[in-house]
Write a protein that holds these residues in place. Structure first.
Motif: not given
Lengths: 216, 229
Positions: B190-210
């Motif tokens: 979400a902060f796009e820190s360390g070169g990661v993009t916003v799109g990459e974060g949704w997979a982690w959110v899916a794990v959190l929801a599970t």
């Protein structure tokens, strides 16, 4: 009205903290009775009351309360009994009104029932808006009893209800117990206040080392 | 008188939040504590680049530390004068107690996290764009739900135990490690820190929801037996 005993324990054994606190208790309590449980500390009085409330499992013998078999199912009886133990079960940071209201909401009692319970226990008026932490021991006890009344318990299980109260508070508790019995409830009281409780009770039962000796 | 689960849940949540509003444990103790943790991290790391890179992890670490205090507090209220026993004796559905306490804890944690994220923006100079904000809000909601469910579950488990003050963090930390990891990765996205993009974060959110669903369901099924003698 049913003539079946409200409490019917036969050779009931209950283990508490690895120790057989009830070692074969056989005892019956009939509807509208006020039974005094007496006995030395550690005799099993509190465990008996907690077993009646379905909190302590009965591991041997048979135990029925209000027709529920506690050996098979300890939970279904709970809605119909009220246990007032050494603690009051109140929230210290809430007012009297908020405590009684919480219990009213939880059990689905009406506003009128809540008001009646508070009036009956004399915790209405100015006292209603005071926090539990600001009350005397007797006022806290009365508030706990108001919570019990609002639940319309059929069986009242009172563990040392006079503890920490002055003479006036004790008289009030006695009056409340008598009123509850005359309104149709059955009451089992564990108390060290033998003379006072004897005047109140219709029958006295002695528990010694987890076993019953009926003194009636 | 029948007791519906939703009515019990609402009553328990309202009661817990009312006690919090009156005692102000979150505002007077937990918020200053978590603010201090954030400031200490800033002093310890002392580099804007590093702080921006690890901001997400620091926020979630401060949330976890604060959560222990909140969970202990929420069950201390129940055990102080035997109220939990009274609820059991009254035959109140444990699912209602579980949901009510989880809801109150969820709201308290949410307030705490909002303050922590604001302090991260001020202290660590992180920024978040439009899509990042959507990811961040979803991440916060899912992670907070998971933390509230698991906190309530383990709070109930240790409520009557001796040494519960030390036992709770010991039991809870390994269980919430996945939340810490996933929420940190999603927040970094979400902060796009360390070169990661916003799109990459949704997979982690899916794990959190599970995680939240598993512990929510687990709590509903097992909370009753956990608070039994």
């Amino acid at each position: 009205m049913s003539t079946a005993p409200v409490v019917d324990f036969v050779d009931a054994v209950a283990v508490y903290n690895g120790y057989p606190a009830l070692a074969g208790v056989t005892m019956q309590v009939m509807r509208n009775e006020i039974v005094l449980l007496q006995g030395p500390n550690g005799a099993g009085k509190s465990t008996f009351l907690r077993a009646c409330a379905g909190l302590v499992p009965v591991v041997r013998g048979s135990a029925h309360v209000l027709g529920c078999d506690l050996v098979i199912d300890r939970e279904s009886v709970r809605e119909r009994v009220g246990l007032l133990g050494h603690q009051n079960g109140l929230f210290a940071d809430l007012t009297v009104m908020e405590n009684v209201s919480f219990w009213s909401t939880v059990v689905g009692a009406t506003t009128a029932e809540r008001g009646a319970a508070m009036q009956r226990m004399a915790v209405d008026g100015q006292l209603a808006n005071r926090r539990i932490s600001e009350l005397s021991a007797g006022q806290k006890r009365r508030c706990a009893l108001a919570c019990l009344v609002v639940r319309r318990a059929e069986l009242w299980l009172l563990d040392e209800p006079h503890a920490g109260l002055d003479a006036k508070g004790r008289d009030e508790i006695d009056l409340i117990i008598k009123e509850a019995a005359s309104a149709g409830a059955t009451v089992v009281v564990a108390s060290h206040e033998i003379e006072r409780a004897k005047n109140l009770a219709t029958r006295t039962v002695s528990l010694v080392a987890g076993q019953v000796r009926d003194l009636s | 008188m029948s007791m519906s689960v939703s009515r019990v849940a609402r009553a328990v949540a309202a009661k817990d939040l009312r006690i919090e509003l009156r005692t102000r444990v979150v505002t007077n103790q937990v918020l200053p504590f978590s603010g201090l943790v954030m400031i200490m991290f800033a002093f310890a790391l002392d580099s804007d680049d590093v702080l921006q890179r690890v901001a997400g992890g620091l926020v979630w670490l401060a949330t976890l530390f604060s959560m222990f205090i909140l969970v202990q507090r929420t069950f201390a209220v129940e055990t102080y004068d035997g109220a939990l026993d009274s609820l059991r004796v009254a035959g109140v559905q444990p699912q209602g107690i579980f949901l009510g306490k989880s809801l109150a804890l969820f709201i308290e944690l949410l307030v705490l996290e909002v303050v922590l994220f604001i302090s991260a923006v001020v202290l660590y100079r992180v920024s978040v764009g439009g899509l990042g904000a959507v990811l961040l809000v979803t991440c916060v909601l899912c992670a907070t739900a998971g933390l509230a469910f698991v906190g309530t579950l383990y709070g109930g488990l240790t409520a009557g135990a001796r040494g519960r003050e030390t036992l709770l963090p010991l039991l809870l930390l390994p269980v919430v490690a996945p939340v810490l990891i996933c929420a940190t990765r999603a927040t970094e996205s979400a902060f796009e820190s360390g070169g990661v993009t916003v799109g990459e974060g949704w997979a982690w959110v899916a794990v959190l929801a599970t995680f939240a669903c598993v512990f929510g369901l687990g709590g509903l099924l097992s909370f009753g037996s956990l608070i039994e003698e």
